[in-house]
Design a protein around this motif. Structure first.
Motif, PDB file in Angstrom:
ATOM      1  N   ASP A 271     -10.683  37.252  37.927  1.00 33.13           N
ATOM      2  CA  ASP A 271     -11.228  37.917  36.740  1.00 33.13           C
ATOM      3  C   ASP A 271     -10.161  38.503  35.825  1.00 33.13           C
ATOM      4  OD1 ASP A 271     -13.859  37.336  37.319  1.00 33.13           O
ATOM      5  OD2 ASP A 271     -13.963  38.958  38.774  1.00 33.13           O
ATOM      6  N   ASN A 272      -9.037  38.889  36.390  1.00 28.03           N
ATOM      7  CA  ASN A 272      -7.996  39.538  35.603  1.00 28.03           C
ATOM      8  C   ASN A 272      -7.258  38.513  34.729  1.00 28.03           C
ATOM      9  OD1 ASN A 272      -5.869  40.922  34.618  1.00 28.03           O
ATOM     10  ND2 ASN A 272      -5.003  41.512  36.610  1.00 28.03           N
ATOM     11  N   PRO A 273      -7.354  38.661  33.379  1.00 30.27           N
ATOM     12  CA  PRO A 273      -6.699  37.664  32.520  1.00 30.27           C
ATOM     13  C   PRO A 273      -5.174  37.703  32.615  1.00 30.27           C
ATOM     14  CG  PRO A 273      -7.642  39.442  31.205  1.00 30.27           C
ATOM     15  CD  PRO A 273      -8.085  39.674  32.609  1.00 30.27           C
ATOM     16  N   THR A 325      -7.968  29.814  31.297  1.00 29.36           N
ATOM     17  CA  THR A 325      -9.143  30.566  31.752  1.00 29.36           C
ATOM     18  C   THR A 325      -9.600  31.483  30.623  1.00 29.36           C
ATOM     19  OG1 THR A 325      -7.643  32.173  32.778  1.00 29.36           O
ATOM     20  CG2 THR A 325      -8.650  30.546  34.235  1.00 29.36           C
ATOM     21  N   HIS A 327     -11.788  34.878  29.589  1.00 30.12           N
ATOM     22  CA  HIS A 327     -12.269  36.139  30.193  1.00 30.12           C
ATOM     23  C   HIS A 327     -12.955  37.008  29.132  1.00 30.12           C
ATOM     24  CE1 HIS A 327      -9.430  35.455  33.641  1.00 30.12           C
ATOM     25  NE2 HIS A 327      -8.840  34.743  32.690  1.00 30.12           N
ATOM     26  N   GLN A 328     -13.914  37.791  29.620  1.00 33.80           N
ATOM     27  CA  GLN A 328     -14.567  38.762  28.747  1.00 33.80           C
ATOM     28  C   GLN A 328     -14.857  39.989  29.599  1.00 33.80           C
ATOM     29  OE1 GLN A 328     -18.349  37.559  27.017  1.00 33.80           O
ATOM     30  NE2 GLN A 328     -17.638  38.349  25.044  1.00 33.80           N
ATOM     31  N   ASN A 330     -13.008  41.791  31.433  1.00 31.80           N
ATOM     32  CA  ASN A 330     -12.399  41.631  32.755  1.00 31.80           C
ATOM     33  C   ASN A 330     -13.231  40.799  33.729  1.00 31.80           C
ATOM     34  OD1 ASN A 330      -9.809  42.615  32.655  1.00 31.80           O
ATOM     35  ND2 ASN A 330     -10.534  44.742  32.686  1.00 31.80           N
ATOM     36  N   LYS A 331     -13.880  39.813  33.215  1.00 29.44           N
ATOM     37  CA  LYS A 331     -14.635  38.845  34.042  1.00 29.44           C
ATOM     38  C   LYS A 331     -14.224  37.445  33.605  1.00 29.44           C
ATOM     39  CE  LYS A 331     -17.893  40.135  36.959  1.00 29.44           C
ATOM     40  NZ  LYS A 331     -17.000  40.012  38.053  1.00 29.44           N
ATOM     41  N   LEU A 332     -14.028  36.561  34.582  1.00 34.55           N
ATOM     42  CA  LEU A 332     -13.772  35.163  34.230  1.00 34.55           C
ATOM     43  C   LEU A 332     -15.103  34.548  33.816  1.00 34.55           C
ATOM     44  CD1 LEU A 332     -11.896  32.582  34.370  1.00 34.55           C
ATOM     45  CD2 LEU A 332     -12.940  32.193  36.584  1.00 34.55           C
ATOM     46  N   SER A 503      -6.207  36.268  22.248  1.00 35.19           N
ATOM     47  CA  SER A 503      -7.573  36.803  22.299  1.00 35.19           C
ATOM     48  C   SER A 503      -8.180  36.775  20.896  1.00 35.19           C
ATOM     49  CB  SER A 503      -7.564  38.235  22.830  1.00 35.19           C
ATOM     50  OG  SER A 503      -7.130  39.116  21.820  1.00 35.19           O
TER      51      SER A 503
END
Ligand SMILES: Nc1ncnc2c1ncn2[C@@H]1O[C@H](COP(=O)(O)OP(=O)(O)OP(=O)(O)O)[C@@H](O)[C@H]1O
Length: 568
Positions: A271-273, A325, A327-328, A330-332, A503
């Motif tokens: 999850d961590n970008p 990947t 992410h939004q 802190n979620k993949l 981003s």
């Protein structure tokens, strides 16, 4: 018609032949691929040989054979260099042809019907004394096919000795897949995925020694992804390849399933970008482009030709590919190995969903509708350059539209306080396009991304600020007709950077936050949370080969033809 020896017309000569010994069975074989290199002959290794002889274990296997036109030849297989040499003997001049072991798809004691270099069915028409070599070769710039070389041995047992030893050697080539699962989307593209697999791919798999494969017909969206995630550990770790027969959407399911499973098993935080420690899956991916766009397979192989993709899977070629990947909060949320676009391209995809009933024409129809509507989105792109980019965005990027929250926050922060991204641009965008790979599609046959490679460790980020309808039509027309490279040449003001992470956040107060087109699938943007994109260089492997490394076979072989064996 080709002159093939038949059971009736050949008679076995007597002769003592070394039988296949335990000690002569090869251990695991490492093939050194030296693409593009001129391959030196191996004739210096032997002087005169009467019949099959194996010098030492891992030495040279030598036999004298006849071609179909009854010309005498010598075959040498050097097990140290993994090279074959076919020599024409009894001639004044030396004529020979050399092949590498990794080019050998299989050997058979009978012939397989080939049509245009593609095996037609799996029936082996057995003959005595003749060994059929099936070598893969690059027919032209894009296509790979199979060619047959028939060698008539003096005795049947000598032929069988070669058959056994070569088959055992091929089975032990480490880079060749042994156990794969083929996922077929029966509804992909024109709904012909199953037939495409049976006619163009399965015959190659059946011929490949040591290759086991199972087929799963998907029954719903996400079936393939769930199947990979839920597979028993023992089965998963015995696999060495996943093949999708469908479009980019089905491939993305395989990619997501395999990556998520690998990270889960390795205990990694997906999850961590900012995490750069994702683990490479132990399997390789193959794609048979049976969908509507087939962009990934067209980019990797430079063609969506089915037999070419099948050849690369069967011979176990390998190339590494970058992955991005998304992410939004802190979620993949998604994984991409192709192209991510926002603005006009995202809106075309969203609009086209309403017109699915029109088939592939829906994209043209929606492109027209979206061009008339001419969407423009205001937002902030932040990015960090790859070390490979030499341009300085500070001097090239136009000024941000004011007020810009990011400019203000940078002013108030001390100059040495770290920022998650090095650069930013607050603007009104017609397009924001990020290509992980060059992105060849039916609409961009020359590739959309100007300078990116499939595994070069960069993302190409292109930002096109507000342009008029007319300029946008010109932009899309040039990209389609000449490719991204020409587009960049024609318009030096195009803001294209090679980045490693970036981003995007839309400004609030607009009627619509916009939509993303991620590998041909819709991804909704929200006002609340920015989307973050992180590159993972060469995270996955494909069954594919860097085409630039291998020269196509010359088509003028007829002139150089010396026998039915030596024609290169
Ligand atoms: N059996 C199935 N039934 C319905 N949907 C499926 C099935 N198998 C796969 N899918 C989903 O269908 C989507 C499109 O499939 P795929 O990419 O194979 O074909 P396509 O024709 O190229 O599609 P697209 O219209 O996206 O270009 C994928 O996202 C996949 O998740």
């Amino acid at each position: 018609m080709k002159d093939r020896p038949s059971e009736e017309s050949t008679s076995e000569k007597s002769g003592k032949v070394t039988s296949a010994r335990e000690s002569s069975q090869p251990s695991e074989v490492e093939v050194l691929i030296r693409d593009g290199e001129a391959v030196r002959g191996i004739s210096h290794l032997t002087q005169s040989v009467e019949r099959t002889r194996l010098d030492t274990e891992g030495g040279v296997l030598v036999a004298e054979v006849d071609s179909l036109s009854h010309k005498r030849h010598r075959i040498l297989f050097d097990r140290n260099t993994n090279l074959f040499e076919f020599q024409l003997i009894g001639q004044e001049n030396h004529h020979s042809v050399v092949y590498r072991l990794d080019e050998l798809l299989c050997v058979q004691n009978g012939f397989v019907k080939l049509k245009g270099g593609v095996p037609q069915n799996n029936k082996i028409n057995t003959t005595i004394k003749t060994l059929y070599f099936y070598f893969v070769y690059r027919k032209n710039k894009h296509l790979w096919r199979v060619r047959e070389i028939a060698a008539i041995f003096d005795t049947n047992s000598e032929r069988d000795y070669w058959l056994n030893i070569l088959t055992a050697t091929l089975t032990k080539i480490r880079s060749r897949p042994k156990n794969i699962i083929v996922y077929i989307n029966p509804f992909g593209g024109k709904g012909k995925a199953k037939k495409i697999f049976q006619d163009n791919v399965e015959p190659f798999f059946r011929l490949t020694p040591g290759l086991k494969y199972s087929v799963l017909m998907t029954e719903r969206a996400n079936h393939a992804r769930d199947h990979i995630l839920e597979m028993e550990a023992e089965k998963w770790y015995h696999l060495d390849g996943l093949v999708s027969v469908g479009g980019d959407g089905l491939f993305n399911e395989l990619l997501s399933g395999a990556l998520l499973r690998t990270q889960r098993d390795a205990g990694r935080d997906v999850d961590n970008p900012n995490s750069d420690g994702l683990v490479t899956p132990h399997i390789r991916f193959g794609i048979i482009g049976a969908g509507s766009a087939n962009s990934i397979v067209s980019t990797v192989h430079e063609t969506s030709d089915y037999p070419t993709a099948a050849v690369h899977i069967a011979i176990g070629s390998e190339c590494n590919v970058d992955v991005c990947t998304v992410h939004q909060a802190n979620k993949l949320i998604r994984i991409s190995a192709n192209a991510i676009s926002y603005g006009w391209l995202g809106d075309v995809l969203r609009d086209s969903e309403t017109y699915r009933c029109l088939g592939p024409v829906r994209y043209q129809w929606s492109a027209l509708r979206t061009t008339i509507r001419h969407p423009i989105y205001r937002g902030t792109v932040k990015f960090t350059l790859s070390h490979k980019d030499t341009s300085d965005p500070q001097t090239k990027l136009p000024k941000c539209i004011e007020p810009c929250k990011e400019c203000e926050s940078r002013k108030t922060q001390s100059s040495d306080s770290p920022h998650q991204y090095d650069y930013h641009w607050h603007a009104e965008f017609t397009h924001v396009i990020c290509c992980v790979i060059p992105t060849v599609t039916p609409f961009t046959p020359h590739g959309l991304a100007p300078f990116t490679g499939i595994g070069d460790g960069t993302l190409d980020l292109a930002m096109v600020s507000r342009v008029s309808r007319c300029q946008n039509i010109q932009f899309m027309r040039r990209a389609a007709m000449y490719g991204g490279k020409e587009l960049y040449k024609l318009d030096r003001t195009l803001n294209v950077y090679r980045v490693i992470k970036w981003s995007y956040q839309p400004d609030e107060g607009q009627p619509d936050p916009g939509t993303w087109n991620l590998d041909g699938e819709i991804l909704e943007q929200t006002f609340e949370e920015p989307l973050q994109f992180a590159l993972h260089p060469q995270l996955i492997s494909f069954f594919g080969r860097d085409a630039a490394q291998i020269k196509p076979t010359k088509s003028s072989f007829i002139k150089k033809r010396k026998s039915s064996i030596i024609y290169q």
